[in-house]
Structures are given as C-alpha cells and as structure tokens.
Design a protein around this motif. Structure first.
Motif, PDB file in Angstrom:
ATOM      1  N   TYR A  63      92.243 157.396 -92.289  1.00  0.00           N
ATOM      2  CA  TYR A  63      91.886 156.024 -92.750  1.00  0.00           C
ATOM      3  C   TYR A  63      90.479 156.068 -93.492  1.00  0.00           C
ATOM      4  N   TYR A 119      83.454 148.928 -98.907  1.00  0.00           N
ATOM      5  CA  TYR A 119      82.735 147.966 -98.714  1.00  0.00           C
ATOM      6  C   TYR A 119      81.819 147.614 -99.678  1.00  0.00           C
ATOM      7  N   GLN A 172      85.403 143.880 -97.673  1.00  0.00           N
ATOM      8  CA  GLN A 172      86.208 145.099 -97.913  1.00  0.00           C
ATOM      9  C   GLN A 172      86.853 145.121 -99.133  1.00  0.00           C
ATOM     10  N   TYR A 231      91.556 149.963 -99.096  1.00  0.00           N
ATOM     11  CA  TYR A 231      91.357 150.777 -97.996  1.00  0.00           C
ATOM     12  C   TYR A 231      92.578 151.806 -98.270  1.00  0.00           C
ATOM     13  N   MET A 270      95.361 154.177 -96.108  1.00  0.00           N
ATOM     14  CA  MET A 270      95.899 154.612 -94.801  1.00  0.00           C
ATOM     15  C   MET A 270      96.157 156.290 -94.878  1.00  0.00           C
ATOM     16  N   LYS A 297      94.763 146.740-101.313  1.00  0.00           N
ATOM     17  CA  LYS A 297      93.643 145.973-101.550  1.00  0.00           C
ATOM     18  C   LYS A 297      93.103 145.073-100.473  1.00  0.00           C
ATOM     19  N   GLY A 298      91.590 145.036-100.302  1.00  0.00           N
ATOM     20  CA  GLY A 298      91.040 144.273 -99.325  1.00  0.00           C
ATOM     21  C   GLY A 298      90.782 143.154 -99.887  1.00  0.00           C
ATOM     22  N   THR A 345      94.766 154.324 -87.058  1.00  0.00           N
ATOM     23  CA  THR A 345      94.965 152.961 -87.506  1.00  0.00           C
ATOM     24  C   THR A 345      95.391 152.207 -86.204  1.00  0.00           C
ATOM     25  N   GLY A 346      95.526 150.863 -86.053  1.00  0.00           N
ATOM     26  CA  GLY A 346      95.912 150.026 -85.107  1.00  0.00           C
ATOM     27  C   GLY A 346      94.723 149.678 -84.122  1.00  0.00           C
ATOM     28  N   PRO A 347      94.903 149.709 -82.773  1.00  0.00           N
ATOM     29  CA  PRO A 347      93.677 148.937 -82.017  1.00  0.00           C
ATOM     30  C   PRO A 347      92.517 149.798 -81.692  1.00  0.00           C
ATOM     31  N   TYR A 348      92.635 151.143 -82.006  1.00  0.00           N
ATOM     32  CA  TYR A 348      91.476 151.963 -81.763  1.00  0.00           C
ATOM     33  C   TYR A 348      90.921 152.447 -83.023  1.00  0.00           C
ATOM     34  N   ASN A 349      90.771 151.608 -84.168  1.00  0.00           N
ATOM     35  CA  ASN A 349      90.378 152.230 -85.338  1.00  0.00           C
ATOM     36  C   ASN A 349      88.916 151.884 -85.586  1.00  0.00           C
ATOM     37  N   GLU A 350      88.366 152.969 -84.753  1.00  0.00           N
ATOM     38  CA  GLU A 350      86.870 152.800 -84.736  1.00  0.00           C
ATOM     39  C   GLU A 350      86.279 153.569 -86.079  1.00  0.00           C
ATOM     40  N   GLN A 351      85.732 152.582 -86.826  1.00  0.00           N
ATOM     41  CA  GLN A 351      85.149 153.157 -88.033  1.00  0.00           C
ATOM     42  C   GLN A 351      83.783 154.059 -88.124  1.00  0.00           C
ATOM     43  N   PHE A 364      80.663 155.100 -90.945  1.00  0.00           N
ATOM     44  CA  PHE A 364      80.195 154.859 -92.098  1.00  0.00           C
ATOM     45  C   PHE A 364      79.352 155.863 -92.647  1.00  0.00           C
ATOM     46  N   TYR A 388      93.157 142.668 -83.835  1.00  0.00           N
ATOM     47  CA  TYR A 388      93.632 143.977 -83.399  1.00  0.00           C
ATOM     48  C   TYR A 388      92.386 144.474 -82.754  1.00  0.00           C
ATOM     49  N   ASN A 389      91.177 144.255 -82.886  1.00  0.00           N
ATOM     50  CA  ASN A 389      90.169 144.897 -82.293  1.00  0.00           C
ATOM     51  C   ASN A 389      88.981 144.006 -82.691  1.00  0.00           C
ATOM     52  N   GLN A 403      84.245 145.273 -83.428  1.00  0.00           N
ATOM     53  CA  GLN A 403      83.835 146.423 -83.229  1.00  0.00           C
ATOM     54  C   GLN A 403      82.437 145.704 -83.477  1.00  0.00           C
ATOM     55  N   LEU A 446      75.849 151.979 -91.167  1.00  0.00           N
ATOM     56  CA  LEU A 446      76.219 151.263 -89.994  1.00  0.00           C
ATOM     57  C   LEU A 446      76.642 152.438 -88.788  1.00  0.00           C
ATOM     58  N   LEU A 465      83.626 149.500 -79.406  1.00  0.00           N
ATOM     59  CA  LEU A 465      84.959 148.845 -79.874  1.00  0.00           C
ATOM     60  C   LEU A 465      85.710 148.140 -78.786  1.00  0.00           C
ATOM     61  N   GLN A 487      92.703 145.966 -92.156  1.00  0.00           N
ATOM     62  CA  GLN A 487      91.969 145.042 -92.751  1.00  0.00           C
ATOM     63  C   GLN A 487      90.608 144.542 -92.051  1.00  0.00           C
TER      64      GLN A 487
END
Lengths: 114, 112
Positions: free
Chosen positions: A31, A35, A45, A48, A50, A57-58, A97-103, A105, B31-32, B34, B44, B49, B99
């Motif tokens: 992912y 931004y 955003q 993005y 996947m 589109k964001g 992706t999903g619940p543990y989508n820790e980004q 930067f 969904y989450n 952070q 950042l 999270l 998103q």
C-alpha cells in the motif's frame, strides 16, 4: 534502513510546467498513498495504491495523476500545476491493508507554484 | 464524509505534567485510528495504532484509547518532557481500510 524517500524535497515551479514528485519505499509495502498538507485543512489524501497497477482516488485527486508500475515506486504527477497546488506533499506506505494498516511517511516535498 | 476534529489546536504545559489530547470523528464505521507526531520540517512519525476492535494501546509514556460508538479517541501523555513538543495528529481509516482522514492536529509545547 527502512524508509520512504521523496524527491525533490523542495521545488519552485511556474504555472503549467509539468512536474513529477517521486516516492520510493524499501520495505516491500503493498500500500502507498499521497497526501497534501495545508494550513487549517490538515492532511488530505490525493491518491492511493493497493498494489502494482492498482490505484484509486482519495479525497482531493483533481489535478493529479499517479502510476504504480513497480511495487517500490509511486510517483505523483502534476500535468499542469496551478498556484492552488502549492502545498506540502507527503508520501506514505504500509505493509498491510485493513485493520492494521500502519502507515510510514516520507519527509515531505514542499512545492510552490508561481 | 468523515470529519476529524482535534481540540485544542494548541496546548502549552509545564514539564512533568500529564496531559490528554482529544480526537473526534463523525462516522463510527472506522477500521482503525492512528496517532502521529509531526516535528517542524519533518514527516509524520507513527506513535500508536488502534484497530476498531480494540479499546486502547500503550507504548511507553503514551496511551491511546478509542470509543468508536461515541466517535472519540484520546492520547494520554504521562510525565511530559520538552522533547514531546510537536504537533500531534490523529487519522482514521474507513471500513475499507484504504482511505484515511486526518485531523488538523494539536500543537503541543512542553515548557522546561
């Protein structure tokens, strides 16, 4: 070192001159996202991705294009920049992706369009 | 559309004080959530999270809680230090997990 890199870090250009801001990550993340950050508006955003060849589109995609031909790279393209695209741009990536989508930067690209 | 609000916009506290930063969101179908910190001129840094099924997460002096039904999260910082001075941002992802919506941040100054 695991990181997200962006180039250039600073760019001053003129209206209508096409430009590309590069983003690269070395963490094998599926992912990736772009931004823009503006005073009083926070981060919004733009696009993005996947995975390779999958982009969407964001919140604020108008005036921007992206491509994802390789997993590690996600360039942001401004075909005809305008002054309202003057902003601080961040690229981010994450492994899941999903619940543990820790980004994670990148350091940001400050763009000024005259 | 998801709206994320952070109050206060700025906060100044003496060193050693415990403090709470607030984040609220309008759509509970997240969904989450952070929490990040942003230092001037830098990107950042992810702090914590919380998945939508969780109530809180802890890392060192930081504790983040999530109340999905009321649309709120708090970031608790214990025994604040001058090095904690930064802007703190919260971000939520929608049920698709792809998103993200950010608040405008709380600028924290810890006075020595």
């Amino acid at each position: 070192e695991a990181q997200v890199t962006q180039n250039p870090r600073y760019l001053i250009t003129v209206t209508g001159k096409k430009l590309t801001v590069t983003c690269s990550q070395n963490m094998n993340h599926e992912y990736m996202s772009w931004y823009r950050q503006d005073p009083g508006l926070g981060l919004r955003q733009i696009y993005y991705s996947m995975n390779v060849e999958v982009t969407d589109k964001g919140d604020v995609p108008e005036g921007y294009k992206v491509s994802r031909k390789e997993k590690r790279n996600f360039p942001l393209i401004l075909e005809s920049p305008s002054p309202n695209q003057t902003s601080l741009y961040f690229c981010a990536s994450s492994f899941f992706t999903g619940p543990y989508n820790e980004q994670f930067f990148g350091p940001g690209t400050r763009l000024t369009v005259l | 559309k998801q709206e994320v609000t952070q109050i206060p916009a700025a906060l100044s506290v003496p060193e050693g004080e415990n403090l709470v930063l607030n984040c609220s969101f309008t759509d509970s179908a997240i969904y989450n959530l952070q929490w990040f910190r942003q230092d001037p001129g830098k990107g950042l840094t992810s702090l914590l999270l919380i998945q939508s099924s969780q109530r809180e997460q802890t890392s060192g002096r930081l504790n983040a809680s999530l109340d999905k039904s009321s649309g709120r999260s708090t970031l608790y910082i214990a025994a604040s230090q001058p090095g904690d001075s930064a802007t703190y941002l919260c971000a939520v992802s929608l049920y698709t997990g792809n998103q993200f919506y950010f608040g405008t941040g709380t600028s924290l100054t810890v006075i020595p």
